[in-house]
Scaffold this motif. Structure first.
Motif, PDB file in Angstrom:
ATOM      1  N   ASN A  24       1.348   8.024  19.011  1.00  0.00           N
ATOM      2  CA  ASN A  24       1.385   9.486  19.202  1.00  0.00           C
ATOM      3  C   ASN A  24       2.519   9.906  20.137  1.00  0.00           C
ATOM      4  O   ASN A  24       3.168  10.921  19.916  1.00  0.00           O
ATOM      5  CB  ASN A  24       0.052   9.982  19.768  1.00  0.00           C
ATOM      6  N   SER A  25       2.734   9.102  21.158  1.00  0.00           N
ATOM      7  CA  SER A  25       3.788   9.427  22.115  1.00  0.00           C
ATOM      8  C   SER A  25       5.170   9.306  21.463  1.00  0.00           C
ATOM      9  O   SER A  25       6.045  10.158  21.663  1.00  0.00           O
ATOM     10  CB  SER A  25       3.665   8.498  23.320  1.00  0.00           C
ATOM     11  N   ILE A  26       5.339   8.247  20.676  1.00  0.00           N
ATOM     12  CA  ILE A  26       6.628   8.075  19.983  1.00  0.00           C
ATOM     13  C   ILE A  26       6.815   9.207  18.954  1.00  0.00           C
ATOM     14  O   ILE A  26       7.918   9.769  18.837  1.00  0.00           O
ATOM     15  CB  ILE A  26       6.679   6.685  19.286  1.00  0.00           C
ATOM     16  N   GLU A  27       5.749   9.581  18.282  1.00  0.00           N
ATOM     17  CA  GLU A  27       5.838  10.689  17.321  1.00  0.00           C
ATOM     18  C   GLU A  27       6.262  11.982  18.018  1.00  0.00           C
ATOM     19  O   GLU A  27       7.133  12.710  17.541  1.00  0.00           O
ATOM     20  CB  GLU A  27       4.477  10.885  16.626  1.00  0.00           C
ATOM     21  N   LYS A  28       5.639  12.241  19.146  1.00  0.00           N
ATOM     22  CA  LYS A  28       5.991  13.425  19.940  1.00  0.00           C
ATOM     23  C   LYS A  28       7.484  13.385  20.302  1.00  0.00           C
ATOM     24  O   LYS A  28       8.164  14.416  20.320  1.00  0.00           O
ATOM     25  CB  LYS A  28       5.141  13.408  21.221  1.00  0.00           C
ATOM     26  N   VAL A 274      18.542  14.401   2.730  1.00  0.00           N
ATOM     27  CA  VAL A 274      18.045  13.660   3.899  1.00  0.00           C
ATOM     28  C   VAL A 274      17.343  14.607   4.880  1.00  0.00           C
ATOM     29  O   VAL A 274      17.899  15.636   5.276  1.00  0.00           O
ATOM     30  CB  VAL A 274      19.200  12.920   4.614  1.00  0.00           C
ATOM     31  N   VAL A 275      16.124  14.252   5.224  1.00  0.00           N
ATOM     32  CA  VAL A 275      15.329  15.043   6.171  1.00  0.00           C
ATOM     33  C   VAL A 275      15.158  14.232   7.452  1.00  0.00           C
ATOM     34  O   VAL A 275      14.984  13.011   7.397  1.00  0.00           O
ATOM     35  CB  VAL A 275      13.934  15.345   5.573  1.00  0.00           C
ATOM     36  N   GLU A 276      15.197  14.894   8.592  1.00  0.00           N
ATOM     37  CA  GLU A 276      15.004  14.152   9.837  1.00  0.00           C
ATOM     38  C   GLU A 276      13.505  13.986  10.111  1.00  0.00           C
ATOM     39  O   GLU A 276      12.709  14.898   9.885  1.00  0.00           O
ATOM     40  CB  GLU A 276      15.703  14.862  10.999  1.00  0.00           C
ATOM     41  N   LEU A 277      13.168  12.810  10.613  1.00  0.00           N
ATOM     42  CA  LEU A 277      11.763  12.421  10.792  1.00  0.00           C
ATOM     43  C   LEU A 277      10.943  13.461  11.556  1.00  0.00           C
ATOM     44  O   LEU A 277       9.839  13.835  11.122  1.00  0.00           O
ATOM     45  CB  LEU A 277      11.697  11.052  11.491  1.00  0.00           C
ATOM     46  N   GLY A 278      11.485  13.956  12.660  1.00  0.00           N
ATOM     47  CA  GLY A 278      10.738  14.919  13.476  1.00  0.00           C
ATOM     48  C   GLY A 278      10.463  16.222  12.749  1.00  0.00           C
ATOM     49  O   GLY A 278       9.476  16.920  13.030  1.00  0.00           O
ATOM     50  N   ILE A 279      11.329  16.564  11.810  1.00  0.00           N
ATOM     51  CA  ILE A 279      11.140  17.767  10.989  1.00  0.00           C
ATOM     52  C   ILE A 279      10.051  17.503   9.948  1.00  0.00           C
ATOM     53  O   ILE A 279       9.147  18.319   9.747  1.00  0.00           O
ATOM     54  CB  ILE A 279      12.469  18.157  10.281  1.00  0.00           C
ATOM     55  N   LEU A 280      10.146  16.358   9.289  1.00  0.00           N
ATOM     56  CA  LEU A 280       9.168  15.979   8.257  1.00  0.00           C
ATOM     57  C   LEU A 280       7.748  15.934   8.821  1.00  0.00           C
ATOM     58  O   LEU A 280       6.788  16.360   8.179  1.00  0.00           O
ATOM     59  CB  LEU A 280       9.530  14.599   7.683  1.00  0.00           C
ATOM     60  N   ILE A 281       7.624  15.418  10.037  1.00  0.00           N
ATOM     61  CA  ILE A 281       6.292  15.291  10.651  1.00  0.00           C
ATOM     62  C   ILE A 281       5.648  16.674  10.805  1.00  0.00           C
ATOM     63  O   ILE A 281       4.473  16.865  10.514  1.00  0.00           O
ATOM     64  CB  ILE A 281       6.382  14.590  12.031  1.00  0.00           C
TER      65      ILE A 281
END
Lengths: 319, 319
Positions: A24-28, A274-281
């Protein structure tokens, strides 16, 4: 001023932390990064000639956060002749409110392994097909093990096929991961992984593609973990061409390295895909809409992961 | 891996070290620097807004030396509201042969004061007139004291006039330095220093000139220590115009800050007149040839000083 954490103490803290907290912290961190909340100045670098070695200084912070982080990592390529490891490193955590040193983390690079493995789980949670039949791991080394350990918290599947180039390493992998409840088959044939697994993680230092486009089944998700330089490549670029969703942990970094870098250079991949991971989440409309889609995540490793994992070590310490 | 040195331990090591050893080491650093033997990448910087603060990462090494050094220093300008110092910092020393951490120096910036004071002595040894009648110090603060302490090892003169802006600070200076055998007069009149002293050190944060050109007697040497930014200035630029010898610790840095920067900007000083300290030390033909010459050294502080002083702390530790 500043608590010192030995390598052993850091291992112990990680072992006693719920992996989901780390994930969760890495996702944040990825979300903050993609929202422009992370400041990461250019990497500092020193290159030595005799003996050959290098030292890198990576540093940054999340705007408005409690801490900032400086990570120092070195590689000295003749250390083995002295019987000491090639790589060493430490992380410093400082208060963003006072500049005071919060912690000295003598982790010897271990935390980089942890944050890399946790990123694999972040990706799997948001990109894997709903039902994972079998997990495929490329790379029977330490990171290959850690990827599986972290996937345990987010993917409900105990069947694994691990691909490697060394019989002994594969056998060890099988034994060690069996202790964690996984049913592991080993293989030296990449096709066997592709035919049977719909969640694949590549964690090798390969410089030529391990997987071909015509091997990939509909519905497969692949996280490419290993390619963090412009030389390394684990996936045939055609795979990125046919994928329905292609995600990068850092669109900036994907200009210079990783699978996306190779696919763009080959003219196979269009930037707009290409989508950035933080946007996709955060934006569920960009996520997988069917169990037939092929999805790819290309992770090159971003500094915010170091920031997040380091803070987890010092978080019980008040400044 | 890596011995940790507390602030107290560092003070103790410095106190038990012959000042001449420190001065010689700093001198060696200047020589290496001017001979192109020092690698100092650009300074890393993080700027924070709320609360306002900054952190700098300075790092480098002497080519072929045993160690490399990373210094981290922060300033957080509202810390006083919390009752903690504005500035804090530490230094890391690594082996240049293996990349392994040799020492963590929790010096809180103290070593910067020491290496700055030692540089004053390096300069005085090579630039002061043969017979010093009286030492003039501008700035009755901590650095003003340290300058005098280090001069003791290289200049045979116990008469001192100290200039300051605060009566109490001046009285304290007089008392403390008397204990070290100096006969100290205090003044708030810069002219009194100029009229009586032929070795002057300026160590103030002044942003306007403290000394005027027409006050300077023939034969005087001035080391300008305080001006380390483009805003600060301690000497009327005309002084650099009339000086027979003008020395910079770093000709590179003198393009952007310090007394030489101001004098060049004012069109008073010609580039060709400026000699770098490490060159002057080695080439005696560039040094003072008479006791009538006016000489100036402008010190902005170079990273090799940090490298040298940090190595002195860890030198008894084998990697």
């Amino acid at each position: 001023m500043g608590v010192i954490y030995s390598r052993e103490q850091i291992s112990e803290i990680i072992e006693n932390t719920d992996p989901l907290d780390i994930i969760n912290s890495i996702e944040k961190g990825f979300i903050a990064y993609s929202n422009g909340k992370v400041v990461v100045p250019p990497v500092g670098e020193m290159i030595f000639k005799a003996p050959p070695g290098e030292s890198h200084i990576k540093y940054g912070y999340i705007i408005g956060d409690d801490h900032y982080v400086i990570k120092i990592a070195s590689g000295f390529y003749e250390n083995h002749t002295l019987g000491i490891p090639t790589n060493s490193g430490l992380v410093l955590v400082f208060s963003q409110k006072t500049g005071q040193l919060t912690g000295i983390l003598l982790d010897e690079g271990d935390l980089t392994n942890v944050r890399t493995a946790a990123a694999g789980a972040v990706v799997a949670r948001v990109m894997a097909p709903e039902k994972v039949n079998c997990i495929g791991i490329f790379g029977a080394g330490f990171q290959g093990r850690m990827q599986l350990e972290f996937l345990k918290s987010v993917v409900d599947c105990k069947d694994v096929i691990v691909w490697g180039v060394n019989r002994e390493e594969l056998d060890d992998y099988q034994k060690v991961m069996a202790l964690q409840g996984f049913r592991v088959q080993t293989t030296m044939d990449a096709g066997q992984v592709a035919e049977n697994c719909n969640l694949i993680v590549t964690a090798t230092p390969s410089q030529k593609p391990l997987l071909k486009a015509d091997q990939i089944l509909a519905g497969t998700h692949i996280t490419a973990m290993g390619s963090d330089t412009s030389e390394k490549q684990e996936l045939d670029s055609q795979i990125l061409g046919l994928a329905d969703i292609v995600v990068s942990d850092s669109i900036d970094q994907s200009q210079q390295r990783g699978e996306i870098f190779h696919a763009r250079n080959a003219g196979i991949l269009d930037d707009s895909k290409v989508v950035e991971l933080g946007i996709l989440i955060e934006d569920t409309t960009l996520q997988r809409t069917s169990d037939k889609q092929i999805t790819i995540a290309d992770l090159t490793g971003v500094a915010v992961q170091d920031i997040q994992i380091s803070k987890m070590i010092t978080r019980h310490h008040s400044d």
